[in-house]
Scaffold this motif. Structure first.
Motif, short mmCIF file in Angstrom:
data_model
loop_
_atom_site.label_atom_id
_atom_site.label_comp_id
_atom_site.label_asym_id
_atom_site.label_seq_id
_atom_site.Cartn_x
_atom_site.Cartn_y
_atom_site.Cartn_z
N VAL A 12 0.82 -1.22 0.00
CA VAL A 12 0.00 0.00 0.00
C VAL A 12 0.85 1.26 0.00
CG1 VAL A 12 -1.96 -1.13 1.13
CG2 VAL A 12 -0.27 0.08 2.51
N GLU A 13 2.17 1.08 -0.04
CA GLU A 13 3.05 2.25 0.06
C GLU A 13 2.87 3.21 -1.11
OE1 GLU A 13 4.19 -0.92 -0.23
OE2 GLU A 13 5.96 -1.00 -1.49
N ALA A 14 2.63 2.71 -2.31
CA ALA A 14 2.45 3.61 -3.46
C ALA A 14 1.17 4.44 -3.31
CB ALA A 14 2.42 2.81 -4.76
N THR A 15 0.10 3.80 -2.85
CA THR A 15 -1.17 4.51 -2.65
C THR A 15 -1.02 5.57 -1.56
OG1 THR A 15 -2.42 2.57 -3.33
CG2 THR A 15 -3.61 4.24 -2.07
N LEU A 16 -0.40 5.18 -0.44
CA LEU A 16 -0.22 6.14 0.64
C LEU A 16 0.68 7.29 0.19
CD1 LEU A 16 -0.69 6.98 3.57
CD2 LEU A 16 1.41 5.75 4.13
N ALA A 17 1.77 6.98 -0.49
CA ALA A 17 2.68 8.03 -0.96
C ALA A 17 1.95 9.00 -1.89
CB ALA A 17 3.88 7.41 -1.67
N SER A 18 1.11 8.48 -2.76
CA SER A 18 0.36 9.33 -3.69
C SER A 18 -0.60 10.24 -2.93
CB SER A 18 -0.39 8.45 -4.68
OG SER A 18 -1.22 9.22 -5.50
N GLU A 19 -1.31 9.67 -1.96
CA GLU A 19 -2.26 10.46 -1.17
C GLU A 19 -1.54 11.51 -0.31
OE1 GLU A 19 -5.64 10.42 -1.25
OE2 GLU A 19 -5.53 8.97 -2.87
N LEU A 20 -0.45 11.11 0.32
CA LEU A 20 0.32 12.07 1.12
C LEU A 20 0.87 13.19 0.24
CD1 LEU A 20 2.44 9.88 3.58
CD2 LEU A 20 0.66 11.52 4.17
N ALA A 21 1.40 12.82 -0.92
CA ALA A 21 1.96 13.83 -1.83
C ALA A 21 0.89 14.84 -2.25
CB ALA A 21 2.57 13.15 -3.06
N ALA A 22 -0.29 14.36 -2.59
CA ALA A 22 -1.38 15.26 -2.99
C ALA A 22 -1.74 16.21 -1.86
CB ALA A 22 -2.59 14.46 -3.44
N THR A 23 -1.78 15.69 -0.64
CA THR A 23 -2.10 16.52 0.53
C THR A 23 -0.98 17.51 0.82
OG1 THR A 23 -3.46 14.77 1.46
CG2 THR A 23 -2.68 16.46 2.98
N PHE A 24 0.27 17.03 0.81
CA PHE A 24 1.40 17.91 1.12
C PHE A 24 1.51 19.05 0.11
CE2 PHE A 24 4.55 15.84 4.19
CZ PHE A 24 3.55 15.23 4.91
N ARG A 25 1.20 18.78 -1.14
CA ARG A 25 1.30 19.82 -2.17
C ARG A 25 0.26 20.93 -1.97
NH1 ARG A 25 2.43 15.13 -5.77
NH2 ARG A 25 4.67 15.23 -6.15
N GLN A 26 -0.79 20.65 -1.21
CA GLN A 26 -1.82 21.65 -0.95
C GLN A 26 -1.52 22.52 0.27
OE1 GLN A 26 -5.67 19.78 -0.70
NE2 GLN A 26 -5.34 18.63 -2.57
N VAL A 66 13.59 12.53 -3.12
CA VAL A 66 12.65 13.61 -2.82
C VAL A 66 11.37 13.32 -3.60
CG1 VAL A 66 12.17 16.08 -2.93
CG2 VAL A 66 14.50 15.27 -2.49
N MET A 67 10.29 13.03 -2.87
CA MET A 67 9.00 12.75 -3.49
C MET A 67 8.16 14.02 -3.58
SD MET A 67 8.57 9.23 -1.30
CE MET A 67 6.96 8.75 -1.85
N VAL A 68 8.29 14.88 -2.58
CA VAL A 68 7.62 16.18 -2.55
C VAL A 68 8.59 17.15 -1.89
CG1 VAL A 68 5.72 17.53 -1.55
CG2 VAL A 68 5.29 15.22 -2.37
N PRO A 80 6.49 21.73 2.95
CA PRO A 80 6.45 20.30 3.29
C PRO A 80 7.25 19.43 2.32
CG PRO A 80 4.26 21.26 3.38
CD PRO A 80 5.15 22.28 2.75
N HIS A 81 7.87 18.40 2.86
CA HIS A 81 8.67 17.45 2.09
C HIS A 81 8.27 16.02 2.44
CE1 HIS A 81 11.24 20.92 1.45
NE2 HIS A 81 11.94 20.22 0.58
N GLY A 101 8.56 17.47 7.39
CA GLY A 101 8.89 16.34 6.52
C GLY A 101 8.38 15.03 7.06
N THR A 102 8.11 14.11 6.15
CA THR A 102 7.68 12.76 6.49
C THR A 102 8.52 11.78 5.68
OG1 THR A 102 5.44 13.45 7.02
CG2 THR A 102 5.72 11.15 6.45
#
Length: 127
Positions: A12-26, A66-68, A80-81, A101-102
């Motif tokens: 589930v790491e890809a799904t969580l990373a995608s959701e976290l990235a979308a949130t962090f970018r906001q 660096v993902m975000v 946020p990173h 950061g996370t």
């Protein structure tokens, strides 16, 4: 205290990373008192912000991804990173940065032994 390391179940790491990235970018960090678009304030000092970025840059130089984020600061403000592949021996693994950061850590399976958590919490490496 800040939450930096997030333990994630493999698969589930890809799904969580995608959701976290979308949130962090906001999320915008800045002077929340004077800028209504900033929802969080920056760090207390410029040197605190530089310390956080030094830890992040050291991790990237040693193989973290660096993902975000942009590894930049504006005074005491660091946006946020999310960094992946943060490992034992990197400052971000071994110490709390108290920055925005996370760093997700993948847990290998549901029935993981408690030794996994003691190695993650204690700073030891888990493969």
């Amino acid at each position: 205290m800040s939450t930096e390391r997030v333990i994630v179940l493999r698969g589930v790491e890809a799904t969580l990373a995608s959701e976290l990235a979308a949130t962090f970018r906001q999320v915008k960090i800045g002077d929340a008192k004077n800028d209504p678009s900033a929802i969080l304030n920056g760090l207390l000092t410029q040197s605190a912000a530089e310390g956080v970025l030094t830890m992040m840059k050291e991790a990237v130089a040693r193989g973290a991804d660096v993902m975000v984020g942009d590894l930049q600061r504006n005074g005491g403000v660091v946006q946020p990173h999310i960094l992946g592949n943060v490992k034992p021996g990197m400052s971000l693994w071994d110490r709390e940065s108290f920055g925005p950061g996370t760093y997700p850590v993948t847990r290998p399976r549901r029935s993981c032994p408690t030794s996994f958590f003691s190695r993650v919490i204690g700073g030891g490496e888990y493969h």
